[in-house]
Each structure stands twice: as C-alpha cells, then as structure tokens.
Write a protein that holds these residues in place. Structure first.
Motif, PDB file in Angstrom:
ATOM      1  N   LEU A 439       0.822  -1.197   0.000  1.00 61.90           N
ATOM      2  CA  LEU A 439       0.000   0.000   0.000  1.00 61.90           C
ATOM      3  C   LEU A 439       0.863   1.256   0.000  1.00 61.90           C
ATOM      4  N   GLN A 440       0.434   2.273  -0.781  1.00 62.83           N
ATOM      5  CA  GLN A 440       1.109   3.552  -0.742  1.00 62.83           C
ATOM      6  C   GLN A 440       0.150   4.666  -1.132  1.00 62.83           C
ATOM      7  N   VAL A 441       0.467   5.869  -0.667  1.00 65.24           N
ATOM      8  CA  VAL A 441      -0.343   7.040  -0.966  1.00 65.24           C
ATOM      9  C   VAL A 441       0.026   7.548  -2.356  1.00 65.24           C
ATOM     10  N   VAL A 442      -0.992   7.858  -3.153  1.00 68.49           N
ATOM     11  CA  VAL A 442      -0.734   8.449  -4.469  1.00 68.49           C
ATOM     12  C   VAL A 442      -1.329   9.846  -4.595  1.00 68.49           C
ATOM     13  N   ASP A 443      -2.199  10.252  -3.659  1.00 68.85           N
ATOM     14  CA  ASP A 443      -2.789  11.582  -3.764  1.00 68.85           C
ATOM     15  C   ASP A 443      -3.444  11.958  -2.438  1.00 68.85           C
ATOM     16  N   VAL A 444      -3.384  13.233  -2.110  1.00 66.73           N
ATOM     17  CA  VAL A 444      -4.099  13.792  -0.963  1.00 66.73           C
ATOM     18  C   VAL A 444      -4.689  15.115  -1.414  1.00 66.73           C
ATOM     19  N   LYS A 445      -5.987  15.291  -1.203  1.00 68.63           N
ATOM     20  CA  LYS A 445      -6.601  16.559  -1.568  1.00 68.63           C
ATOM     21  C   LYS A 445      -7.804  16.817  -0.676  1.00 68.63           C
ATOM     22  N   GLY A 446      -8.307  18.031  -0.749  1.00 66.50           N
ATOM     23  CA  GLY A 446      -9.487  18.392   0.014  1.00 66.50           C
ATOM     24  C   GLY A 446     -10.740  18.036  -0.757  1.00 66.50           C
ATOM     25  N   THR A 485      -3.025   3.131  -3.377  1.00 62.89           N
ATOM     26  CA  THR A 485      -3.004   1.987  -4.291  1.00 62.89           C
ATOM     27  C   THR A 485      -2.322   0.835  -3.582  1.00 62.89           C
ATOM     28  N   ASP A 486      -2.825  -0.373  -3.780  1.00 61.13           N
ATOM     29  CA  ASP A 486      -2.203  -1.524  -3.131  1.00 61.13           C
ATOM     30  C   ASP A 486      -1.176  -2.148  -4.056  1.00 61.13           C
ATOM     31  N   GLY A 487      -0.605  -3.256  -3.634  1.00 60.53           N
ATOM     32  CA  GLY A 487       0.475  -3.876  -4.384  1.00 60.53           C
ATOM     33  C   GLY A 487       0.075  -4.408  -5.733  1.00 60.53           C
TER      34      GLY A 487
END
Length: 1023
Positions: A439-446, A485-487
C-alpha cells in the motif's frame, strides 16, 4: 511537501516507476531476526575537567495517552572541581521523538528557552560565556542528534536543567504501542525518581529497567513509580500496551490558525508478486560513522534477499569521501559468502558524500531485473561536488540510531522506492517491503474543503500499519481525501472528517498543541531533505513553532539586557514589553556605528599608507649597536595566570628573559608607535631550532597578473617551509611502512585516536608526503565526522585542503563555517581567500564586508588586513566592480614579504614572530623594526590573523616563528593547529604563496615555521 497539486502529479508516477523489472520467485524461508539495536546513550563531555561531572538527581515525569507521549526530564549536575566548567550533553533521539522545550535554573528559578537562528544561538552562547554569565544552548547537530551546552557549572556546585520531549509512538507488528527512555549516562545517578502515567491502555507490560515495577490503577489511568539511589540502568525504561487501533484525528487551533493531524490505520492489504533481482546495484557506505550501524541487521536482510533470489550478479560500490572502483560478485544458489566476507572486512573510515552514493548507483547496469540498494545512515559530512540522484528506484536501508532519515526517505520515495528503517522494522517486514510492493499514498486533496494551504505526509508508505498526515487549514470543517493503491495496482480512497476544534486555544502561546506541532515537525522534516535549498523556510518554521531544527536552536539567557543586545525575543510577556522599548532605542544607532567604523578605518589606512611611503634604512646597523656573538638563552614561556590563561601584553612582555642591549630602531611613525614598548627579543637565529628544508616545498604557488601602475618589481626571494615532523609513536610506524602496508598500519592505530584531530592530520601528512593522495584525503576527511558542525575542526580541515590544492573541496567546508559562525570575521575572510582565484568578485565583496563592518574588539586589525588583501586582489584582477568599496580605501600597497598567521582555537593567544637578517625581531611588543617590518596588533582572543608586512626587504634570511602563550578555553584540544601563509611579491604580478599547516602542543610551545631568503640584487640593478 509541495502543494497538493504537485503532490498528486508526483505520486501518480511512483507506482509505475518500479514496474515489472524483476524476476519472479517464491518467498524466502523464515529468517531469524537479529537482536534489537541498542540505542546510543547520552553522554556528558567536559574534557578539561580534572574530575568528571556527577549526576546528583534525575527526575522523570512521563504522561502517555493514546499514541502520544510527553516526557519531562530534569537533571541536576554537580561539578566536583575547584573551578567553573562548561558542560556539554550529547544525546540522540529516536525517530518520532522531538524536543519541545527546555529550561535552566538561574538564581534558583527555572527560565524557559526561546527559539533563535542557529548561528546566532552559537554566537550568543560563546559571547555571554566569555563574560562569565549564565547561558544555556540546545542545538540539533545532524540527523537526530542533539547537543546541550551549559555554562557555567560552578566550582563544587550544581546546575539544574529541564528537557521536555514529545513523541508519537509507533505500534509494533502485534499492534502494541511502545515507549522507551534510555538513561545510561555512563555513570550512576545518585538519586533517581520516575513517575509514568498511562491513560487508556490495556495489557500494560513494563520492560527493560521498569520490569517488575508495581502498577497502580485509578479509573482509566495506570501509574508506575520508581525510585533508586546510586543507580545506573543498563537497559532503557520501557513500557508497551495494547493500543486502541483505528484512526485518530485531531483538529486544533493555535494562534488563530487551524491545524489537523491524522493517524490512519492502514493495513497493507493485497501485495504484488515477489520481485527479485537478477542484478543488484549495492552501494555500501563505509564512512567512519558507518561503524555505528547494526551490520547484523543489514546482513540479515541481504541473506533473506539472496536466499530467495538464488542467482544474482552483484555490483558493489564502497562509498566514503570518494567511491571505490566497482567490484562484481556472482551469487549462485543463494551462496553469497564471498560478498559477505568482503562487507564484514570493510574498514569504516573517512567522510561521506551523497555524490559517491549517486556515482555508485549510476555506474552499475540498469533495466529489467535490476534492483538498487543503498546502505547508509544518510549523514553527509563531505562536500557534494555535483552528484545527481539516479533515475531508477533506489531502496535506502538504515540501521543506525544516529541517522538522517529525511534525506534517506526523500531519496527513496522520489525515485519510486521506499526507506527500509531497520531500527523500526524486523527482517521479515523489511524483506517483504523490499520485494513485494504494498500500500502507498498516491494523492491527498481536500474534498469539499476550500483553501487547504499545506498538506504533509510522514511517509508515502504505512509504517507499522499507520499513515501520519497533517494539514494547515483556512477552514475548520470538511474532509481530506486520501487516495491509495495496493500492491496489485488497485486504488481506494479514505475520507478523513475534519470537525471544528472542540478544545479551547491554549492560553500560553509557548504551549504548542499536538496538531500544530506535528504539522510543523513533518514540514521541517520534509524541507530538511534539501536543507541548503530550504534553510530560510526551516529557520522561519523553527522560530514560529519553537522547534529545534537544522537552522534553529533554543537558548536561555541570564538578563533582559542580553535579550536586547542580541535581539532575541524573551520568554515572558512581562519581559517583552520592556524589550520592545529598549530595542527601539538601540536600533537607530546601527548605521551610524558602521559609518563611524569606516571613518576610523580610513584614518588607520592613511597611517598604513604613510608607513608604506616611508624610506627605512636597509644597510647594516652601526657597529656600536651590533649584537654580541655569544649564544643567548631562548625566550621563556609565559607564566600561567591564576584566573585567565590568556596573558596580557604586559604579562607576555614580563616573560621575556633578560637580554643584551638590542638594536635601537629609529623612531616609529605615529601610526606604529606603542606606549613604552619593551626591548625587542634577542636574535632568533642564535636560538636552537630545527633545520629548514633548503628549497621550496609543497603547497600552492600561483603567479597572478597585476594592473598597470603597480610599484617596482619586488626583491627576488624564495620561501622555505619547515617540514612538519610530529613525534607521536604512531608516526614512525606510518613513515617506515611500505606503500602497500601503510594504510593497514593506519587502520591498526586508528581505534586509539578516534577523537584526536592530531592523529588524522599527522597520518594524512605522511600519506601526502608519500604520494598517496587519495588515501591522504580519505584519512583527512575523518575530521569532518569527528564532531558534527564543529567550526574549528572544519576550518582547519579546509586550511589543509587548500594547502593540498583541493580548492573545490575546501570551499564548501568554508561556506559551512561561515553559516555556522557569521559573527566571526575570519569565516568570511577565509572563504574570500579560497574563492579569490576562481570567483574574484565574490571574494572582493566578502573582504569588503570584513573591512567595513564593526566587529567585536577582540578581532583587532582584521578589517585592515582584509582591506590590504582586497586591494591586492583588485590590482591583480582587472574589471572588478569596486563600487561598494569606499573610494578613500582603494589603493594597493605591494610588499616584498608578507606573513599571516591564523589558528583554529577560540580564546587562544598565539603570537607571530619574524626575525630579520640583522637579528631584530618583529612581534606584539615591537611592532616596527629598523628596516620597516610592521607587525599588526596582537590577537589574544582567538583565530588571528596576525600579519607581518615588509615593503622593501634587504638581502638575507628572515625566520618566521609561532609562539603559543595560552588559552582560556574549556573545550579545547591538547593541540592548537596553525596555518601560516607566506608571500613574496605580495600584490604584484610576481606574487608567490606558500601555505603551511602545523600545530603547537601547549602553552609555552614554540615552533620555527619557515623562512624567506632574499637574494642580493645583481650588480648595477636598482630597486
């Protein structure tokens, strides 16, 4: 972190960066993890103490709630010595820990520290401690290492200091939160009192030094108390308990601004297939600090990798100050013993530069089936001469308690890989993260929240099952939308609901709420990955949020007048009102002070012009005044004064022995006269002294162009420097060893001298002399790792690199010295002189800053010396812009001979002596000789420079010596290192320079540094 838009663009590419480029293979067999890494213990450093300081009392108060820990640590330090001392406490913190405050007792009351730019903090501490009053300074050095300086600890007395730590705790693989506090100071604590209060935890387990301690429950709070006498815990005080799990979200207001902090439970979920390398680019940082890494954990990870991958070609690059030539190993059937032995036998020596990591990663093959691994603590101590990170994914591996995690994390995550922190991951978890994407972060938004100004993430990958995200907001309700997104490439979203703060803002502005503190800490960590580029932002955040950072420190001062003098906002509102009034009165006089200084410099420069224009006699003195031929006794060392070690001129003059009638110089012009100077010293030629090398020796030697209109050609002269011959026992072994064995001998001696600057300078000198330059530079580079951010050591390291014509390496070190000590004019002058051949315009600007600024009175004549060097540089370099330089001060004054002495120790008195062919000596108490040799004013407070100038030199031999009179330093090496710069034809096209680096061993020590040999003019020639 960049803006949310930039973040989305960057992160969207990361999942693609490490796509199917690896061979597939089943997972490895289970690997038994090595034992936990033992954290380095805090330590007190007081090298000038006859008896070590003792810990009379240590009190700990820890409050643990959820995943947050607050620890108050109070120390009472006793000085059993009969004189006051400066004490330094060095301590590392674990990842996630931070210092949120400290205080010092002043006249029985605890006074809180305030934030200050780091360079100013160091300057203020040194200035005030020089005046014998009470400052304390807490600094972050490199990575997660901290240094607390306290002055004074009174003779046979005590000082009390309080540190406040905050920590976001991380759950282990079983979901248990863990708290650790190492307290092994290397000595017993006479009295220890500890209280630990835990709210909301279940299945509480005291461990380490707390094992077996009775617990008391009251409501949802569990408490433990521990009291001991004459106690030295060998293990950390530790607790673990079952956390609540789930997400934690905090929204708080601080000084009118709203902050949010969220910790999300983030299970890894589906992972991708195992990606195992067919080729491995392995960069192994073998610099000196690498010896502190847990190599057992590193080798366990490689063992797991090779057991699974089976057949791998490994391209190994060993990186230190320079990258070694690549070595190739073929692993077959998981057998990697040859590579393992090579890694286990590596010596850890020299400094570390990111450029060497990048060179190793870029040199090896890339493409399908290739993996890149960097094993390092991330501590970069050597100049980075233009290296660029590689294009492909690079996994960084840390196994050190002292580490620069922001640097390692940024290198890995911006390349599409991740940081494997073995201090917080077991071998199996690290292997899985390395070979199976998760798992990893690909985006952060409001989402429905307008005006999110800044979002920061601790890591793009879950650490121990959690993601930490902080935001600074312009609204108080809404949500954050996190895309993951996961692996297997499947996307999901998490919504974080943000509700208006339910807590009232803190009434005390010094109390920093959790959400604001975590946002500031994560933002500073992100910016620190490129510290040089982001220095101003880091400094502003550190001051605004009262954080320790690479650019900010915390300081406690004794009196309000000191806060005003150094323009540091005091800690209390009552003090600030008076502070503002006093500051307004003081600010108006600054420009006037600078103008008065320049006017005074103009008057002193006119006196120097008058000296330069005067004709002095060059013929031999009258026979009646000739010196006796009988040998004379040497100059006696200065007596030790009972309170201050640096003697006054009167004390130094009194130390001179009785002597026959000296040569009587002519009356000095007004500009060089001194009130009732003592008689000059006897002819130095008669003193027993080591022989000089007979011809020119190693060092930089440059002829420079001179503009039209310069004075007549200088006298033909040569320079001979004394070959430095230390007498330490290790020197003979190194000198007598063969070229092939010398480095092995050095490594055999090295462990006994890890804290000795003298050892590394001496050893490097021998490697230089034997023509082994690469090894000489590696050995010398150890000085950069000895004591992080010690400007004295960095300065002398740069001097020696300049002597070896390694200008490209010396300049970044001198830039760093100037960042650390902009208040010391030597910092700008040293950098200017190093830049003069390649960046003459910047050199001129720096020299003008030295000449035109009012400095502390202990920096006598450095403005006039810098002006002399500025004019000489301008005369040799056409088309420089001198518009900033006062027109009254633009005149080159060429010299036949010039000698300039500097040294590395503050609060130290070293004198330059020059003896002419007539036996007359120029020194601090006889500043003008019969033939016009002029000595600058005496430097008794540190660094120099002291300058000898002679416009017209008579034929013969001029000997140059240095005399160590004493120091007034608490923290000082047994040796003081000197740099002497000798020039002939100074300020002309024929200028030749020689530099020498050597040292004096202690008070009263004297050394013959070098000589000038001036040739007699040819028949019929005239000057």
């Amino acid at each position: 972190m960049p803006s949310a838009t930039t973040l989305r663009s960057l992160l969207a590419l990361l999942t693609l960066a490490a796509s199917a480029t690896f061979a597939l293979s089943p997972p490895p067999p289970p690997v038994k993890p090595p034992p936990p890494i033992a954290p380095p213990m805090p330590r007190f450093i007081v090298p000038d103490a006859g008896q070590p300081l003792t810990l009379q009392r240590v009190q700990v108060q820890a409050t643990l709630a959820g995943a947050q820990a607050q620890t108050r640590l109070e120390l009472v330090v006793r000085n059993p010595n009969p004189r006051q001392l400066e004490a330094t406490l060095e301590f590392p913190l674990d990842a996630g820990q931070s210092v949120v405050g400290f205080a010092l007792d002043i006249r029985g009351e605890m006074v809180a520290a305030v934030p200050v730019p780091k360079d100013k903090g160091r300057q203020v501490f040194d200035d005030i401690s020089r005046r014998r009053v009470d400052p304390a300074l807490l600094e972050r050095t490199a990575g997660n290492n901290f240094k607390l300086r306290i002055y004074p600890v009174p003779p046979n007395g005590e000082r009390r200091v309080m540190l406040q730590l905050a920590e976001t705790l991380q759950p282990n693989a079983h979901g248990r939160l863990q708290y650790r506090l190492p307290l092994n100071f290397g000595q017993p604590m006479a009295q220890f009192e500890g209280r630990f209060d835990l709210r909301g935890g279940t299945r509480i387990l005291p461990a380490g030094a707390l094992a077996g301690v009775e617990t008391f429950a009251r409501g949802d709070q569990t408490s433990m108390q521990l009291q001991r006498r004459d106690w030295q815990p060998r293990e950390a005080l530790a607790l673990s308990w079952a956390g609540s799990g789930g997400d934690n979200v905090v929204v708080q207001e601080h000084l009118g601004q709203v902050y949010a902090y969220a910790e999300l439970a983030a299970a890894e979920g589906a992972r991708g297939p195992a990606r195992l390398p067919r080729e491995l680019n392995l960069v192994w940082d073998a610099s000196g600090s690498g010896a502190e890494r847990d190599h057992a954990r590193e080798l366990a990870l490689l063992d797991a990798l090779f057991s699974a991958a089976r057949d791998v070609r490994v391209h190994l690059t060993v990186a230190r100050d320079a990258a070694e030539q690549e070595r190739v190993f073929d692993v077959r059937g998981g057998d990697w013993q040859a590579l393992r032995r090579t890694l286990q036998q590596l010596p850890y020596d020299g400094a570390s530069s990111p450029a060497t990591w990048y060179a190793g990663l870029a040199a090896a093959p890339s493409g399908s089936g290739t993996m890149s691994l960097l094993f390092s603590d991330g501590l970069a101590t050597w100049p980075d001469l233009g290296g660029q990170p590689p294009a492909g994914p690079v996994f960084t591996v840390n196994a050190a308690s002292r580490a620069d995690l922001p640097r390692l994390r940024r290198l890995a995550e911006t390349s599409g890989a991740r940081l494997l922190d073995l201090t917080r991951m077991d071998t199996a978890s690290a292997f899985t993260a390395l070979t199976r994407p998760g798992l990893q972060v690909v985006d952060v938004k409001g989402d429905g929240v307008e005006g999110i100004e800044d979002v920061v993430i601790e890591s793009l990958h879950p650490e121990n099952g959690r993601l930490a995200i902080a935001a600074r907001l312009t609204v108080v309700t809404g949500r954050l939308l996190v895309t993951l997104t996961d692996g297997q490439g499947r996307r999901s979203q998490r919504r974080i609901e943000l509700r208006a703060p339910t807590e009232s803002p803190a009434s005390d502005e010094a109390t920093l709420p959790l959400a604001a503190r975590r946002w500031a800490e994560l933002r500073v960590a992100e910016l620190s990955a490129e510290q040089q580029r982001n220095r101003a932002q880091i400094r502003r955040l550190g001051e605004q949020f009262r954080l320790l950072s690479a650019e900010t420190s915390l300081i406690v001062l004794d009196e309000l007048a000191d806060y005003v003098r150094y323009e540091i906002v005091p800690p209390t509102a009552a003090m600030r009102a008076t502070y503002q009034q006093m500051l307004a009165q003081r600010g108006a006089s600054r420009q006037a002070d600078r103008e008065r200084h320049v006017d005074g410099l103009v008057q002193r420069f006119k006196q120097r012009e008058a000296w330069w224009a005067k004709t002095f006699p060059l013929e031999a003195p009258p026979v009646a005044e000739a010196r006796p031929t009988a040998p004379l006794p040497p100059v006696a060392p200065a007596p030790v004064r009972p309170s201050i070690a640096v003697p006054s001129q009167a004390a130094k003059a009194a130390a001179d022995v009785a002597r026959p009638a000296p040569i009587a110089p002519p009356p000095a012009p007004a500009e060089m006269r001194m009130a009732a100077p003592p008689a000059p010293a006897p002819a130095m030629a008669s003193m027993a002294a080591p022989a000089l090398e007979s011809v020119a020796v190693t060092g930089s030697r440059r002829a420079r162009e001179e503009d039209a209109g310069t004075a007549a050609s200088p006298a033909a002269a040569s320079i001979a420097l004394r070959a430095w011959e230390p007498n330490a026992a290790y020197v003979r072994r190194l000198r007598e060893a063969s070229d092939g064995e010398r480095y092995a001998v050095y490594l055999d001696e090295r462990p006994g001298y890890l804290s000795s600057t003298a050892f590394f300078i001496d050893a490097a000198e021998i490697f230089f002399a034997k023509g082994q330059q690469a090894l000489a530079l590696r050995v010398l580079s150890n000085l950069a790792e000895m004591e992080l951010e010690n400007r004295h050591i960095l300065r002398i390291l740069a001097y020696r690199l300049l002597q070896a014509d390694q200008v490209a390496l010396a300049v970044p070190l001198l830039e760093r010295v100037r960042e650390l000590a902009p208040d010391e004019p030597q910092s700008s002058r040293d950098l200017a002189l190093a830049l003069a051949p390649t960046q003459p315009q910047r050199a001129v600007d720096l020299l003008w800053d030295v000449a035109s600024r009012p400095w502390d009175g202990r920096f006598a004549d450095i403005d006039l010396i810098a002006l002399t060097e500025l004019n000489a540089l301008a005369a040799r370099t056409p088309r420089l812009n001198l518009s900033r330089v006062d027109a009254r001060l633009r005149r080159n004054l060429p010299l036949d001979l010039r000698a300039v002495l500097t040294w590395d120790a503050d609060n130290t008195d070293i004198d330059l002596w020059v003896t002419d062919p007539d036996g007359e000596k120029a020194y601090y108490a006889h500043r003008l000789t019969r033939q016009g040799g002029a000595m600058s004013r005496d430097f008794t407070g540190g660094y120099g420079p002291e300058e000898f100038s002679l416009r017209r030199a008579k034929p013969g031999r001029y000997e140059v010596r240095a005399q160590f009179y004493g120091h007034n330093q608490q923290l000082v090496s047994p040796y003081t290192t000197l740099m002497l710069w000798l020039s002939t034809g100074f300020g002309t096209a024929a200028q030749k320079d020689e530099r020498s680096v050597l040292r004096l061993s202690g008070r009263g020590d004297q050394v013959l540094v070098g000589s000038f040999e001036v040739e007699a003019p040819a028949a019929g020639a005239s000057k």
